[in-house]
Design a protein around this motif. Structure first.
Motif, PDB file in Angstrom:
ATOM      1  N   THR A 193       0.834  -1.083  -0.009  1.00 27.72           N
ATOM      2  CA  THR A 193      -0.041  -0.125   0.029  1.00 27.72           C
ATOM      3  C   THR A 193       0.851   1.085  -0.123  1.00 27.72           C
ATOM      4  O   THR A 193       1.769   1.266   0.768  1.00 27.72           O
ATOM      5  CB  THR A 193      -0.953  -0.041   1.325  1.00 27.72           C
ATOM      6  N   ARG A 241       0.612   5.215   0.731  1.00 21.63           N
ATOM      7  CA  ARG A 241      -0.431   6.112   1.257  1.00 21.63           C
ATOM      8  C   ARG A 241       0.533   7.342   1.580  1.00 21.63           C
ATOM      9  O   ARG A 241       1.590   7.494   2.150  1.00 21.63           O
ATOM     10  CB  ARG A 241      -0.887   5.538   2.730  1.00 21.63           C
ATOM     11  N   ASP A 265      -5.219   9.451  10.003  1.00 24.99           N
ATOM     12  CA  ASP A 265      -5.756   9.093   8.773  1.00 24.99           C
ATOM     13  C   ASP A 265      -6.631  10.153   8.485  1.00 24.99           C
ATOM     14  O   ASP A 265      -6.995  10.348   7.156  1.00 24.99           O
ATOM     15  CB  ASP A 265      -6.337   7.612   8.913  1.00 24.99           C
ATOM     16  N   SER A 316      -5.692  11.606   4.919  1.00 28.80           N
ATOM     17  CA  SER A 316      -4.781  10.770   4.277  1.00 28.80           C
ATOM     18  C   SER A 316      -5.258  10.136   2.982  1.00 28.80           C
ATOM     19  O   SER A 316      -6.503  10.401   2.755  1.00 28.80           O
ATOM     20  CB  SER A 316      -4.160   9.626   5.125  1.00 28.80           C
ATOM     21  N   SER A 317      -4.433   9.728   2.170  1.00 33.29           N
ATOM     22  CA  SER A 317      -5.085   9.280   0.782  1.00 33.29           C
ATOM     23  C   SER A 317      -4.254   8.103   0.550  1.00 33.29           C
ATOM     24  O   SER A 317      -3.111   8.014   0.799  1.00 33.29           O
ATOM     25  CB  SER A 317      -5.043  10.162  -0.352  1.00 33.29           C
ATOM     26  N   GLU A 318      -4.946   7.018  -0.094  1.00 28.42           N
ATOM     27  CA  GLU A 318      -4.442   5.963  -0.501  1.00 28.42           C
ATOM     28  C   GLU A 318      -3.784   6.109  -2.216  1.00 28.42           C
ATOM     29  O   GLU A 318      -4.882   6.301  -2.805  1.00 28.42           O
ATOM     30  CB  GLU A 318      -5.208   4.536  -0.224  1.00 28.42           C
ATOM     31  N   ARG A 350      -2.520   0.222  -4.535  1.00 28.95           N
ATOM     32  CA  ARG A 350      -2.664  -0.936  -3.648  1.00 28.95           C
ATOM     33  C   ARG A 350      -2.299  -2.048  -4.530  1.00 28.95           C
ATOM     34  O   ARG A 350      -3.254  -2.104  -5.521  1.00 28.95           O
ATOM     35  CB  ARG A 350      -3.707  -1.023  -2.680  1.00 28.95           C
TER      36      ARG A 350
END
Length: 122
Positions: free
Chosen positions: A66, A68, A81, A84-86, A89
């Motif tokens: 992942t 992030r 979080d 936050s941003s992914e 993945r």
């Protein structure tokens, strides 16, 4: 080169024992910090070993990777979080696939470390 030849021995053992490893990478925004995290996937026999008080090593593990980003202002608190941003993945089916994914993402294996050696919000 094989996975065993590329990875530092302690990190290789950590992955095979199911331990999280991270690498800080460049963030896309100046107010953020970013990491790639490798989560070794656990299966029923891992959970059974844990109930018995030991950790099972497995050279055939799969891994979730992942990438992030986290807002720097929230890293020290419980709400790390927030904002936050992914970024992306994927799942690596084995050690060779993990190495290929890390190369594709531009993460050298020698940059991997334990989360407690970084500010990674684990």
């Amino acid at each position: 080169m094989t996975f065993d030849e590329v990875f530092p021995v302690d990190k290789l053992n950590a992955l095979r024992l199911g331990r999280l490893l991270v690498a800080e990478v460049k963030a896309s925004r100046p107010e953020c910090r970013a990491w790639v995290a490798i989560h070794p996937l656990r299966i029923d026999v891992d959970r059974a070993a844990q109930r018995e008080g030991w950790t099972r090593s497995d050279a055939r593990r799969s891994f979730r990777l992942t990438h992030r980003e986290f807002l720097t202002e929230h890293l020290d608190g419980w709400d790390y979080d927030v904002g936050s941003s992914e970024i992306k993945r994927t799942v690596a089916t084995d050690e060779a696939d993990l190495l290929a994914q890390l190369r594709a993402w531009g993460v050298p294996p020698e940059h991997l470390t334990y989360p407690w050696n970084t500010d990674y919000p684990a």
